[in-house]
Design an enzyme around this catalytic site. Structure first.
Site, PDB file in Angstrom:
ATOM      1  NE  ARG A   1     -72.141   5.879 -12.544  1.00 44.91           N
ATOM      2  CZ  ARG A   1     -72.815   5.580 -13.362  1.00 44.91           C
ATOM      3  NH1 ARG A   1     -74.322   5.664 -13.287  1.00 44.91           N
ATOM      4  NH2 ARG A   1     -72.263   5.014 -14.482  1.00 44.91           N
TER       5      ARG A   1
ATOM      6  CE  LYS B   1     -59.534   8.498   6.033  1.00 45.91           C
ATOM      7  NZ  LYS B   1     -58.217   8.353   6.377  1.00 45.91           N
TER       8      LYS B   1
ATOM      9  CD  GLU C   1     -57.256   2.709  15.840  1.00 47.07           C
ATOM     10  OE1 GLU C   1     -57.310   3.909  15.880  1.00 47.07           O
ATOM     11  OE2 GLU C   1     -56.810   2.029  14.716  1.00 47.07           O
TER      12      GLU C   1
ATOM     13  CE  LYS D   1     -62.540   8.346  12.373  1.00 45.69           C
ATOM     14  NZ  LYS D   1     -62.206   6.900  11.657  1.00 45.69           N
TER      15      LYS D   1
ATOM     16  CD  GLU E   1     -56.526  11.310   5.551  1.00 45.62           C
ATOM     17  OE1 GLU E   1     -56.561  10.730   4.517  1.00 45.62           O
ATOM     18  OE2 GLU E   1     -56.398  10.662   6.754  1.00 45.62           O
TER      19      GLU E   1
ATOM     20  NE  ARG F   1     -61.245  10.817   8.016  1.00 43.09           N
ATOM     21  CZ  ARG F   1     -62.032  10.696   7.713  1.00 43.09           C
ATOM     22  NH1 ARG F   1     -63.238  11.518   7.194  1.00 43.09           N
ATOM     23  NH2 ARG F   1     -62.798   9.675   7.891  1.00 43.09           N
TER      24      ARG F   1
ATOM     25  CG  ASN G   1     -54.153   8.103   9.213  1.00 43.34           C
ATOM     26  OD1 ASN G   1     -54.487   7.101   9.525  1.00 43.34           O
ATOM     27  ND2 ASN G   1     -54.112   8.938   8.247  1.00 43.34           N
TER      28      ASN G   1
ATOM     29  CG  HIS H   1     -53.201   4.382  11.768  1.00 44.42           C
ATOM     30  ND1 HIS H   1     -53.323   4.519  13.127  1.00 44.42           N
ATOM     31  CD2 HIS H   1     -54.272   3.602  11.401  1.00 44.42           C
ATOM     32  CE1 HIS H   1     -54.379   4.269  13.810  1.00 44.42           C
ATOM     33  NE2 HIS H   1     -55.022   3.554  12.844  1.00 44.42           N
TER      34      HIS H   1
ATOM     35  CG  HIS I   1     -51.512   1.338   7.469  1.00 48.33           C
ATOM     36  ND1 HIS I   1     -52.021   2.591   7.041  1.00 48.33           N
ATOM     37  CD2 HIS I   1     -52.539   0.853   8.260  1.00 48.33           C
ATOM     38  CE1 HIS I   1     -53.147   2.610   7.335  1.00 48.33           C
ATOM     39  NE2 HIS I   1     -53.751   1.875   8.229  1.00 48.33           N
TER      40      HIS I   1
ATOM     41  CG  HIS J   1     -56.004  -1.653  12.018  1.00 46.63           C
ATOM     42  ND1 HIS J   1     -54.992  -1.145  11.340  1.00 46.63           N
ATOM     43  CD2 HIS J   1     -56.682  -0.725  12.701  1.00 46.63           C
ATOM     44  CE1 HIS J   1     -55.275   0.212  11.361  1.00 46.63           C
ATOM     45  NE2 HIS J   1     -56.177   0.354  12.194  1.00 46.63           N
TER      46      HIS J   1
END
Lengths: 373, 373
Positions: A129, A151, A193, A235, A245, A249, A253, A256, A260, A273
């Site tokens: 955890r 992330k 990016e 960022k 987010e 935030r 994307n 993206h 994606h 990517h």
């Protein structure tokens, strides 16, 4: 011994400010030759370096030798590629950690690109955890993107980054020297990016990128350091304001949702990517122009900058328009069945919208498909 | 429409106080016949009920029918048993969520015992990096233990609860009526954790348990409601003070380092978790007595209460003492290679210690082994 917080702040290029989970980012040349930079962020006496078959032979030995003061430093080497950012490979990390009897004080160090950072970060978030975590990104893309913001995660076979956690590293060390060994194609993917930050947040930075794109592709150290630092600062600025987010935030994307869909449709690892994001930004620009939110000149400029970075500007002919449209519905930004897209309202300014009419979106998908050219 | 916070607090049996992640626990008879209790904690218009092949036929249909106001309510039914609390089964939950195009607003509802709660909670923590989560525990053990405190996760084949997250539910609904269908063996397993709260925190509660153990085993509703409420209150009290297991929370693992070794050694699902904890508490009491921290009379009393609850008081003959000792080293409380145990210093008072000499521990393992009787 760890330095004081003030000393760390002094040597860091910037600090991501998240109260008790704040952390420094170091950006510079030959930082991996300063093992004390890394060592002072390892709280226990055990560390595990997670890397891949490409990066490990280049940097892992030197890194581990620099940590000789620690009791135990293990190494996990994963196969290289986006297709290995999976629950199955994650499971092999847990196996190795249990085999080595790693406890809660064990620090996981991600040494590699975005795939290694994301999967190692999720392993660190989940093992017992949560154990300490450090990022050493070795690709341009991971230096400007995936190592900032917490992330972490793995892909589902049908949707990217579908499984993961928000988990902050103790520090990020971006050594520009590691970019010397990066293939040109991956350098371009990182530039995608960097361009994105200009398009969504800072038109002055976009101007700088446009002027310096040849220096960046030639790996000029000063140009790279500026581009990485400014990208991380943008960022970090956004993440500082919106860690989870809620709203702002989501702007990160840009390109993206389109990208994606291309990545998932082509099978992870076939398009990089950053390549998918390159085409995705052109698609977002096309749709923004159709909605009369950016001018024809701005649209042409986006295409020109993306192409100058060595990136694709169209979706691939291997995928049908219908497939791309369908895959876009798997995006995490879909809310209550409604597609939400990040588009531009003038260059340097992005917004999240669910207002694009379906037929306008389909016109964009047709116009930006390789078959249209 | 959600009620106001004040109204929810009024109807809740207790509130776990964790600032912006605080949540109510409802404990009572026939709560599942009040679907509005559940509905007001579902923020979006979509929910997925995760259950197993034993519990789903008993309660899932009625639960789902009560949610007819929502746009989409899906069901996932897992196989029943601790051996299915694995990364592989977790992966099938993600498959089902992606198949159903569940988005970030989808609430996962765990309907079942601790295994369902733990795996569903980890799925909720990880799917799209976190979706809303509700616990409806249907076993005594999960009502008093795993539904309070936000620990979620799955087992590694060689170590229990090795992979997971801290993730708080929106609410917990413990319907005592669901205990009517619980096998006797599982009822006893739940009593193990109830006894644990008395042993580690509250000797008055231990006295009450001792007096009322027959009523509890006969499923007297008033006795069960008191035992569950007091157990949840003790756990909530400890978790309120130490959400992330810095110190105090470790006390909740009384009997668990021994118990986890038994469970892992026997193969998950052969001994129930509560059964292993029952034997584990006797082992912890034996060691506490050897260290002269509890009297011979107290030791005998622990054995008597555990036996009266219908639980084993010895480790199983199928496992060698060496195997048990070795498996104890995989425990998450091991720090820098040093075993830390939760022991008693007087009944009703527990502490974490690494001071037990290895040879005294081995004497306990021998004395509490089935072969010693």
């Amino acid at each position: 011994m760890p330095d004081t917080a003030a000393e760390i702040t002094n040597t860091a290029s910037l600090v991501v400010d998240l109260a008790d989970r704040s952390y420094p980012i170091y950006i510079g040349v030959d930082l991996l030759k300063q093992p004390e930079l890394l060592a002072r962020h390892i709280p226990g006496d055990t560390a595990v370096v997670v890397s891949n078959t490409t990066v490990a032979p280049l940097y892992a030995d030197a890194l581990i030798n620099g940590l000789s003061e620690f009791k135990k430093v293990e190494q996990i080497v994963l196969p290289d590629g986006e297709q290995y950012k999976s629950l199955e490979v994650l499971s092999t990390i847990f196996d190795a950690l249990v085999d080595a009897r790693c406890d809660r004080q064990t620090t996981l160090i991600a040494l590699g690109g975005g795939v290694i950072g994301d999967i190692t970060g999720f392993a660190a978030a989940s093992y017992q955890r949560g154990v300490p975590f450090i990022q050493i990104p070795t690709t341009l893309l991971s230096q400007v993107d995936s190592s900032v913001g917490g992330k972490t995660g793995v892909n589902h076979p049908r949707a990217k980054n579908m499984i993961g956690a928000f988990y902050q590293p103790r520090c990020v060390i971006a050594d520009i020297r590691t970019l010397d060994t990066l293939p040109d194609r991956e350098l371009s993917a990182g530039l995608a990016e960097i361009i994105k930050y200009g398009l969504l947040w800072d038109v002055d930075f976009l101007d700088w990128i446009e002027t310096n794109i040849a220096r960046l592709r030639a790996r000029d150290e000063a140009a790279l350091k500026h581009a990485i630092t400014r990208s991380c600062a943008i960022k970090a600025d956004i993440v500082n304001q919106d860690e989870r987010e809620g709203g702002l935030r989501a702007l990160l994307n840009l390109g993206h949702t389109f990208g994606h869909a291309i990545e998932a449709g082509m099978g992870y690892g076939n398009w990089l990517h950053g390549e998918a994001v390159g085409a995705g930004m052109c698609m977002a620009a096309d749709l923004s122009h159709r909605l009369e939110w950016i001018s024809a000149a701005d649209l042409a400029r986006v295409y020109r900058i993306v192409a100058a970075a060595g990136l694709p500007t169209q979706s691939p002919s291997e995928l049908s328009i219908e497939t791309i449209r369908s895959l876009m519905d798997s995006d995490k930004k879909v809310q209550s069945g409604r597609l939400r897209l990040v588009l531009m309202h003038g260059l340097g300014s992005a917004l999240v919208t669910d207002k694009a009419p379906e037929e306008t979106l389909m016109q964009t998908l047709q116009n930006t498909h390789a078959s249209a050219f």
